[in-house]
Write a protein that holds these residues in place. Structure first.
Motif, short mmCIF file in Angstrom:
data_model
loop_
_atom_site.label_atom_id
_atom_site.label_comp_id
_atom_site.label_asym_id
_atom_site.label_seq_id
_atom_site.Cartn_x
_atom_site.Cartn_y
_atom_site.Cartn_z
N LEU A 1 0.83 -1.20 0.00
CA LEU A 1 0.00 0.00 0.00
C LEU A 1 0.87 1.26 0.00
O LEU A 1 0.59 2.22 -0.72
N ALA A 2 1.92 1.26 0.81
CA ALA A 2 2.77 2.44 0.89
C ALA A 2 3.52 2.66 -0.42
O ALA A 2 3.63 3.80 -0.90
N LEU A 3 4.00 1.57 -1.03
CA LEU A 3 4.65 1.68 -2.34
C LEU A 3 3.67 2.25 -3.37
O LEU A 3 4.02 3.12 -4.17
N SER A 4 2.42 1.72 -3.34
CA SER A 4 1.41 2.19 -4.28
C SER A 4 1.16 3.68 -4.09
O SER A 4 1.11 4.44 -5.05
N GLY A 5 1.01 4.09 -2.83
CA GLY A 5 0.73 5.49 -2.54
C GLY A 5 1.87 6.39 -3.00
O GLY A 5 1.65 7.40 -3.67
N ALA A 6 3.11 6.00 -2.66
CA ALA A 6 4.26 6.83 -3.04
C ALA A 6 4.34 6.94 -4.56
O ALA A 6 4.63 8.02 -5.10
N THR A 7 4.07 5.84 -5.26
CA THR A 7 4.12 5.86 -6.72
C THR A 7 3.03 6.77 -7.28
O THR A 7 3.29 7.60 -8.15
N MET A 8 1.80 6.61 -6.76
CA MET A 8 0.70 7.43 -7.30
C MET A 8 0.94 8.91 -7.06
O MET A 8 0.66 9.74 -7.91
N GLN A 9 1.47 9.24 -5.88
CA GLN A 9 1.74 10.65 -5.59
C GLN A 9 2.75 11.22 -6.58
O GLN A 9 2.63 12.36 -7.03
N GLY A 10 3.75 10.41 -6.94
CA GLY A 10 4.74 10.86 -7.91
C GLY A 10 4.14 10.99 -9.30
O GLY A 10 4.35 11.98 -9.99
N VAL A 11 3.35 10.00 -9.69
CA VAL A 11 2.79 9.98 -11.04
C VAL A 11 1.79 11.12 -11.21
O VAL A 11 1.75 11.77 -12.25
N PHE A 12 0.98 11.37 -10.18
CA PHE A 12 -0.01 12.46 -10.27
C PHE A 12 0.58 13.80 -9.86
O PHE A 12 -0.14 14.79 -9.78
N ARG A 13 1.87 13.84 -9.55
CA ARG A 13 2.54 15.07 -9.13
C ARG A 13 1.81 15.75 -7.99
O ARG A 13 1.68 16.97 -7.95
N ASN A 14 1.24 14.95 -7.10
CA ASN A 14 0.47 15.54 -6.02
C ASN A 14 0.62 14.70 -4.77
O ASN A 14 0.33 13.51 -4.79
N PRO A 15 1.10 15.32 -3.69
CA PRO A 15 1.32 14.53 -2.48
C PRO A 15 0.03 14.19 -1.74
O PRO A 15 0.08 13.60 -0.68
N LEU A 16 -1.12 14.55 -2.29
CA LEU A 16 -2.36 14.30 -1.58
C LEU A 16 -3.24 13.24 -2.26
O LEU A 16 -4.45 13.23 -2.08
N VAL A 17 -2.64 12.37 -3.05
CA VAL A 17 -3.46 11.30 -3.62
C VAL A 17 -3.03 9.94 -3.07
O VAL A 17 -1.93 9.78 -2.55
N GLY A 18 -3.94 8.99 -3.16
CA GLY A 18 -3.65 7.63 -2.72
C GLY A 18 -4.54 6.69 -3.50
O GLY A 18 -5.40 7.14 -4.25
N VAL B 1 -3.49 4.31 4.28
CA VAL B 1 -2.09 3.89 4.50
C VAL B 1 -1.23 4.42 3.35
O VAL B 1 -0.21 5.07 3.57
N GLY B 2 -1.69 4.17 2.12
CA GLY B 2 -0.94 4.61 0.95
C GLY B 2 -0.85 6.12 0.85
O GLY B 2 -0.01 6.65 0.14
N LEU B 3 -1.73 6.80 1.56
CA LEU B 3 -1.74 8.25 1.47
C LEU B 3 -0.78 8.89 2.46
O LEU B 3 -0.04 9.82 2.13
N ILE B 4 -0.78 8.40 3.71
CA ILE B 4 0.01 9.12 4.71
C ILE B 4 1.41 8.56 4.92
O ILE B 4 2.32 9.31 5.27
N VAL B 5 1.61 7.25 4.67
CA VAL B 5 2.95 6.70 4.93
C VAL B 5 4.02 7.37 4.05
O VAL B 5 5.08 7.72 4.55
N PRO B 6 3.75 7.60 2.74
CA PRO B 6 4.79 8.27 1.95
C PRO B 6 5.16 9.66 2.50
O PRO B 6 6.31 10.08 2.36
#
Lengths: 267, 354
Positions: free
Chosen positions: B92-109, B279-284
């Motif tokens: 979940l954390a890997l997914s969140g960190a990846t999505m935040q990078g791909v969407f250029r936004n630290p507030l997605v999960g 989890v994927g949202l806040i752990v990154p």
């Protein structure tokens, strides 16, 4: 004379069929030369850059670029607080494999590239804390990392103060003369084009354009037609050098007649 | 020139030495967390016994010592559960960190782009069909990816996909998927299928078995390894599209590859433990505070922290009260206030949807 690094002919683009942004533009830039693209807002300067970058396909016409291209965007918004070193390393994208990380030698090359612009000591600093001029230099360092042959800059001086404009223009000239990079830039400042460009493209809209040697194209008549504002070419001496520049004739308040207090009186 | 190489050395040393120590400490903390989690619970097992039992079972279950209560508690109940929790947290954390990078936004999960809801729908359909293990993962993956594509397509209707458009599209897709899940529940045979579905939807790690661990481990190892291998490229995706293209990045191909891997990992997690949000949202974010925003370091650190975080949440779910708290509730109760603070901080710093 020499081989052309970038050339296009009969280039046209329309966002909607029949509504041409520009039509049948042709130009060629010799290797190591600087082409400045000028034109009022909405005449397609940015679109032309996107065509050169391959982000858009031309509606008609063809263009050819010899070598790899690097791009320096106008507004540099970064979503995360990357360090300057991280930013410069991104220039290596073509050389670092899909499943690889930057190596020590990539990092060393990044520091050397930064040092070229006097920015090595900024390597560990967050990119977003830098001033506009410093960011521009970091992006130049990133460009060197990509070992591109053609550099495309979207209004490189528009967000900068006078001193940084001068520094950035100086580096643009050096990248062309010393590194042999072919440079294409857009600008709203005719005097910047006159200062550094070898060739100039004036985008007048539709099928009207003017392209050629900077000194020949940047005439008072052409620029007045382009912007609808009269400009004068001004010659003066500075430190024993003959300087030629372009100045717009701006509306001025006749301060003697209005009877308004001058700045000094207010203070 | 001496100056130059001083700078080079200093920058290099900074980056390298930090790399080793932070990650080693995180890994040590995760291992300590694993052992601690094996100890605690209704039935306390001392640390030495935990180590002995785990090591004795190591090559692979030499012989089942079913009369020995600590052995049963550790090997049959806690170990599979704790491994499953850790794998899911990491994924979940890997997914969140990846999505935040791909969407250029630290507030997605994953939950925001509709992936979780889509995966849930896929899982329910698989259960309706009477499928299990890899079948559930497979359909959950299909559902998650379909939801992601639908959310993307909706957000792109306006031509320019802003983050706000994507979030709203995610709400639409999630709402639709939840509605279909509800519909399927009313249609399911109350004698055979419905109990399985309801139990699965409640979402918990209670029914953890080694079979589930293997299913999830295979998926997480393959997708996670690929994601980690491509982690530096995520930096490039967080530039503007024109800029990244000019740097030689195949933006769309890379973006979809990464999103596909994210959908697989979220689907694997959803298929074994139901929807676990936040989890994927806040752990990154926590990881970013420790190692900085460079995805080369952010992804490994997020994975380690994610494992630890979900492990801590699951321990809390197990031991906080006499009755087990559903972990999905716990992560939401803890996660939403943290997210609110992050939202406030990012907005205060002038972060806009770009």
């Amino acid at each position: 004379m020499t081989e052309s690094a970038v050339s296009f002919s009969g280039l046209s683009y329309a966002y909607h069929p029949g509504k041409w942004l520009f039509r049948n533009y042709s130009a060629s830039v010799a290797k190591g030369n600087i082409l400045a693209v000028l034109g009022p807002n909405g005449r397609g300067k940015t679109t032309l850059l996107k065509l050169l970058l391959g982000a858009l396909k031309p509606t008609t016409g063809c263009l050819s670029i010899n070598g790899s291209v690097a791009f320096v965007p106008q507004l540099f918004h970064v979503s995360f607080d990357y360090s300057v070193l991280d930013m410069v390393l991104m220039g290596r994208a073509r050389k670092i494999g899909l499943f690889s990380q930057p190596t020590r030698s990539d990092e060393e090359a990044a520091i050397v590239a930064l040092d070229r612009f006097g920015m090595a000591e900024f390597a560990g600093r967050p990119f977003h804390e830098l001033s506009g001029g410093e960011r521009q230099l970091v992006i130049f360092a990133r460009t060197l990392m990509s070992e591109a042959d053609v550099l495309i800059l979207d209004e490189p001086t528009s967000a900068l103060d006078l001193k940084n404009q001068s520094i950035v223009l100086d580096w643009i000239a050096r990248l062309s003369r010393a590194d042999g990079l072919t440079i294409i830039l857009t600008t709203h400042h005719p005097h910047h084009a006159l200062a550094v460009a070898d060739e100039v493209l004036l985008m007048m809209g539709g099928s009207q354009y003017s392209c050629g040697n900077a000194a020949h194209v940047l005439t008072e008549v052409n620029l007045a037609a382009l912007y609808g504002v009269p400009l004068r070419r001004v010659l003066f001496e500075h430190d024993g050098r003959r300087i030629e520049t372009l100045a717009p004739v701006l509306p001025m308040i006749d301060r003697e007649d209005t009877g308004r207090p001058t700045a000094g009186q207010i203070l | 020139m001496t100056n130059l190489f001083n700078f080079a050395d200093r920058a290099k040393r900074q980056k390298r030495s930090q790399f080793r120590w932070t990650e080693i400490i995180l890994l040590g903390a995760l291992i300590a967390g694993l052992l601690g989690s094996l100890m605690i619970g209704r039935f306390h097992v001392p640390l030495l016994d935990v180590v002995r039992i785990v090591l004795s079972g190591l090559p692979f279950r030499a012989a089942g010592d079913y009369d020995n209560a600590p052995w049963v508690v550790i090997e049959i109940i806690r170990l599979p559960r704790i491994l499953l929790v850790t794998l899911c947290g990491m994924g979940l954390a890997l997914s969140g960190a990846t999505m935040q990078g791909v969407f250029r936004n630290p507030l997605v999960g994953p939950e925001i782009a509709g992936v979780s809801a889509g995966a849930t729908l896929g899982g329910v359909i698989a259960l309706m069909l009477g499928w299990a293990s890899f079948g559930v993962v497979g359909l959950a993956f299909t559902g998650g990816l379909a939801a992601l594509i639908a959310a993307f397509a909706l957000a792109n209707i306006s031509g320019r996909a802003s983050i706000l458009a994507l979030v709203l599209s995610g709400v639409i897709v999630s709402g639709f998927c939840s509605a279909i899940v509800g519909l399927l529940e009313t249609l399911a045979d109350p004698m055979t299928r419905l109990p399985t579905i309801v139990y699965w939807l409640l979402g918990s790690f209670v029914g953890a078995t080694f079979e589930k661990v293997i299913v999830v481990a295979v998926v997480m190892l393959v997708a996670g390894t690929l994601l980690l291998a491509m982690r530096w490229r995520i930096n490039l995706l967080s530039l503007s599209e024109d800029d990244a293209t000019a740097l030689g990045v195949e933006v769309n191909a890379l973006r979809w590859t990464l999103m596909g891997l994210v959908a697989i990992m979220v689907a694997a997690q959803v298929s074994v433990s139901g929807g676990i949000g936040w989890v994927g949202l806040i752990v990154p974010h926590m990881a970013r505070m420790i190692v900085g925003p460079d995805h080369s370091r952010l992804l490994p650190a997020s994975a380690l922290l994610g494992g630890m975080y979900l492990l801590a949440m699951d321990d809390l779910a197990r031991v906080a009260t006499s009755q087990e708290i559903p972990i999905g509730l716990l992560t939401s109760v803890v996660g939403t206030p943290i997210f609110a603070v992050l939202f406030w901080k990012t907005q205060a710093r002038g972060w806009t949807n770009g």
